[in-house]
Design a protein around this motif. Structure first.
Motif, short mmCIF file in Angstrom:
data_model
loop_
_atom_site.label_atom_id
_atom_site.label_comp_id
_atom_site.label_asym_id
_atom_site.label_seq_id
_atom_site.Cartn_x
_atom_site.Cartn_y
_atom_site.Cartn_z
N PHE A 164 0.83 -1.21 0.00
CA PHE A 164 0.00 0.00 0.00
C PHE A 164 0.87 1.26 0.00
O PHE A 164 0.62 2.20 -0.76
N ASP A 165 1.87 1.26 0.86
CA ASP A 165 2.75 2.42 0.95
C ASP A 165 3.51 2.64 -0.36
O ASP A 165 3.63 3.76 -0.85
N SER A 166 4.00 1.55 -0.94
CA SER A 166 4.81 1.66 -2.15
C SER A 166 3.97 2.05 -3.36
O SER A 166 4.43 2.81 -4.21
N LEU A 167 2.75 1.53 -3.44
CA LEU A 167 1.88 1.92 -4.54
C LEU A 167 1.58 3.41 -4.48
O LEU A 167 1.60 4.11 -5.50
N GLY A 168 1.33 3.91 -3.24
CA GLY A 168 1.11 5.34 -3.08
C GLY A 168 2.33 6.15 -3.48
O GLY A 168 2.22 7.16 -4.18
N SER A 169 3.51 5.69 -3.05
CA SER A 169 4.75 6.39 -3.42
C SER A 169 4.97 6.35 -4.92
O SER A 169 5.44 7.32 -5.52
N GLY A 170 4.64 5.21 -5.54
CA GLY A 170 4.85 5.07 -6.97
C GLY A 170 3.95 5.97 -7.79
O GLY A 170 4.32 6.37 -8.90
N MET A 171 2.78 6.29 -7.28
CA MET A 171 1.87 7.16 -8.03
C MET A 171 2.37 8.60 -8.09
O MET A 171 2.06 9.33 -9.03
N VAL A 172 3.13 9.01 -7.09
CA VAL A 172 3.63 10.39 -7.09
C VAL A 172 5.12 10.41 -6.76
O VAL A 172 5.54 10.98 -5.75
N PRO A 173 5.97 9.76 -7.60
CA PRO A 173 7.41 9.86 -7.38
C PRO A 173 7.86 11.30 -7.50
O PRO A 173 7.14 12.16 -8.05
N PHE A 174 9.04 11.56 -7.02
CA PHE A 174 9.50 12.95 -6.91
C PHE A 174 9.52 13.66 -8.26
O PHE A 174 9.18 14.84 -8.35
N GLY B 235 5.92 -2.83 -5.83
CA GLY B 235 4.67 -2.16 -5.51
C GLY B 235 4.58 -0.78 -6.13
O GLY B 235 3.50 -0.33 -6.54
N GLN B 236 5.73 -0.09 -6.22
CA GLN B 236 5.75 1.24 -6.82
C GLN B 236 5.55 1.22 -8.33
O GLN B 236 5.12 2.21 -8.92
N SER B 237 5.87 0.09 -8.95
CA SER B 237 6.03 0.07 -10.40
C SER B 237 4.76 0.42 -11.17
O SER B 237 4.83 1.03 -12.24
N LYS C 282 -1.19 5.45 1.57
CA LYS C 282 -0.11 5.53 2.55
C LYS C 282 -0.66 5.66 3.97
O LYS C 282 -0.09 5.12 4.92
N ALA C 283 -1.78 6.36 4.13
CA ALA C 283 -2.40 6.45 5.45
C ALA C 283 -2.94 5.09 5.89
O ALA C 283 -2.84 4.72 7.07
N ALA C 284 -3.50 4.32 4.94
CA ALA C 284 -3.97 2.97 5.26
C ALA C 284 -2.82 2.09 5.72
O ALA C 284 -2.96 1.29 6.67
N TYR C 285 -1.67 2.22 5.09
CA TYR C 285 -0.48 1.47 5.51
C TYR C 285 -0.11 1.80 6.95
O TYR C 285 0.18 0.90 7.75
N ASP C 286 -0.11 3.07 7.30
CA ASP C 286 0.25 3.48 8.66
C ASP C 286 -0.67 2.85 9.70
O ASP C 286 -0.21 2.34 10.73
N LEU C 287 -1.97 2.90 9.45
CA LEU C 287 -2.94 2.38 10.42
C LEU C 287 -2.83 0.87 10.55
O LEU C 287 -2.90 0.33 11.66
N MET C 288 -2.61 0.17 9.44
CA MET C 288 -2.45 -1.29 9.51
C MET C 288 -1.13 -1.68 10.17
O MET C 288 -1.07 -2.68 10.89
N LEU C 289 -0.08 -0.91 9.95
CA LEU C 289 1.19 -1.18 10.59
C LEU C 289 1.06 -1.07 12.11
O LEU C 289 1.58 -1.92 12.86
N LEU C 290 0.36 -0.07 12.55
CA LEU C 290 0.14 0.11 13.99
C LEU C 290 -0.71 -1.03 14.55
O LEU C 290 -0.44 -1.54 15.65
N ALA C 291 -1.72 -1.46 13.80
CA ALA C 291 -2.59 -2.53 14.27
C ALA C 291 -1.85 -3.86 14.37
O ALA C 291 -2.04 -4.63 15.32
N PHE C 292 -0.98 -4.16 13.40
CA PHE C 292 -0.29 -5.45 13.36
C PHE C 292 0.94 -5.51 14.26
O PHE C 292 1.22 -6.54 14.87
N PHE C 293 1.70 -4.40 14.35
CA PHE C 293 2.98 -4.43 15.04
C PHE C 293 3.10 -3.43 16.18
O PHE C 293 4.18 -3.25 16.74
#
Length: 478
Positions: A290-300, A417-419, A445-456
């Motif tokens: 999820f995080d990488s797909l979000g990053s891939g949509m708006v690379p620098f 995931g970014q590709s 990317k926000a969904a990644y953050d919330l799931m990361l907190l829930a799992f770890f």
């Protein structure tokens, strides 16, 4: 005298908190690796500023630009997979040297040809970064090397400065690249295309400098020299962030982990990842998607492209703005280890990355440049603060001999995931819906953050099972 003593104590505390005391005694190889990353990211930053604009000048459509970045990232996945898996077998310095030479060669191709296929092959082999960040195998190799060059209690400080110098490198590359383009465009007889190609010659030169630096690394960087380089009693068994998982914070200490045998076969690196590590790795990679797909949509490079299209900025001004946002991000990065010591690794990652994701989603909303810059700065200050805790977390939950393979697999799957992201953004931009890419990216990317907190966010089980009848559990601070 009391004033002098107080000043000395304050300076000593600041030096410890910021990792300066650690860096003073880190050693030549550590300095070379960190400086090599600085010059590499300098080149990445300069190229990311003009990459999409360069393709536009060549006459490619938005869809073709997005497809190019997608194919580049996919190709880098396979190159990175191969080089990461064989790094410890054929030598880390050899892999880094090959990367530097390939980097120089790809810059020369970009500076001399307009053929789409030739540019694509050069981008894949030479790791041209659409995002200005690492997408090749080199970060995984360097992080694994740093992990055994530095005692574990000091490792988080080294990782922090490894990230800080990378951010400074990108920032410097942006401002130098922008000013260089403006200066060259103003010269009689120089076209925009000529100016952009000059930046790729700079990229080639940086690749040559990096190759020389790699040759200066000692044999202590190699995996085979690990046992002789560190005392057996201080193997890679302590928490990476000093205090983040210590008993005084109410957490169980990590017991020594018995090493497993490494395969010498070409693809044997997969077999060195233990079953507990693979379980955690699968879960992490599903979140990183999820995080990488979000990053891939708006690379620098596409953020730069969006800013230039929306506000029609001169390249020097655009480079200055983007450089400033990267530079201020070092403020947060310097304090990343200190924050992780107090909050815990996962909590520190989420507390910084989630607001950054929200700022990204809101980026297209302002109609004026000042508020847009404020969102960029807010995102940049927080965006890189999770990198050092994330590297420390990955190193903590896997066995020492698994680190190169695990970090390589994580980086590769993140790149995978970014590709698909740039192609999606290219289609949206071609239909005048560029802004949608930022909203979707921020949400992912926000969904990644919330799931990361829930799992770890609670208890983390190191991949050691039971050792001497005692289970080894690392708890994040409440």
């Amino acid at each position: 005298m009391p004033l002098q003593h107080g000043f000395y104590k304050a300076a000593h505390w600041i030096s410890g908190e910021l990792g300066l005391a650690t860096m003073r005694s880190a050693g030549r190889d550590v300095y070379i690796l960190i400086l090599a990353r600085f010059v590499r990211l300098f080149a990445y930053g300069a190229v990311a500023l003009i990459l999409a604009l360069y393709f536009q000048e060549l006459g490619f459509s938005d869809e073709q630009i997005g497809l190019f970045m997608t194919l580049t990232l996919l190709g880098d996945v396979f190159v990175s997979l191969l080089l990461t898996l064989v790094a410890d077998s054929i030598g880390r310095r050899t892999i880094l040297l090959f990367g530097a030479i390939a980097m120089a060669a790809s810059g020369a191709v970009f500076a001399t040809t307009s053929n789409y296929i030739a540019l694509l092959m050069a981008a894949i082999i030479g790791v041209i970064s659409p995002s200005g960040n690492e997408i090749g195998p080199f970060r995984a190799v360097e992080e694994s090397t740093l992990a055994h060059l530095v005692p574990e209690a000091q490792r988080s400080d080294v990782y922090t400065w490894y990230v800080v110098l990378a951010v400074l490198g990108t920032s410097t590359g942006l401002v130098v690249g922008g000013e260089a383009v403006d200066h060259l465009q103003a010269k009689p007889g120089w076209t925009d295309l000529d100016a952009y190609r000059a930046i790729f010659w700079i990229y080639t030169g940086v690749g040559g400098v990096k190759a020389v630096m790699t040759l200066l690394l000692s044999r202590h960087c190699e995996h085979a020299d690990h046992k002789s380089n560190q005392p057996q009693s201080n193997g890679e068994t302590e928490p990476l962030l000093n205090g983040a998982t210590s008993p005084e914070n109410g957490d169980a200490g990590v017991q020594p982990i018995a090493p497993s045998k490494s395969s010498k076969k070409l693809w044997g690196s997969f077999s060195t990842i233990s079953k507990p590590s693979r379980g955690v790795l699968y879960k992490l990679c599903s979140l990183f998607f999820f995080d990488s797909l979000g990053s891939g949509m708006v690379p620098f490079s596409l953020i730069n492209y969006f800013m230039e299209r929306k506000f029609h900025l001169p390249k020097g001004k655009l480079g200055g703005i983007m450089s400033a946002t990267w530079f201020v991000s070092t403020i947060g990065t310097v304090f990343a280890a200190s924050l992780a010591k107090r909050l815990g690794l996962i909590q520190a990652m989420v507390a910084t990355h989630l607001p950054s994701s929200i700022f990204l989603g809101l980026l297209p909303l302002p109609s004026g440049l000042p508020l847009t810059i404020c969102l960029l700065v807010g995102r940049s200050v927080l965006n890189s603060m999770d990198q050092a805790p994330r590297s420390a977390f990955l190193s903590l939950i896997v066995l020492p001999e698994e680190r190169t393979a695990v970090m390589g697999v994580v980086n590769i799957l993140k790149t995978l995931g970014q590709s698909s992201g740039p192609s999606l953004t290219g289609v949206l931009a071609g239909r005048d819906h560029f802004w949608v890419a930022f909203v979707v990216a921020g949400s992912l990317k926000a969904a990644y953050d919330l799931m990361l907190l829930a799992f770890f966010g609670g208890r983390v089980q190191p991949p050691s099972g039971e050792i001497d009848g005692e289970s080894t559990t690392v708890e994040a601070p409440a």
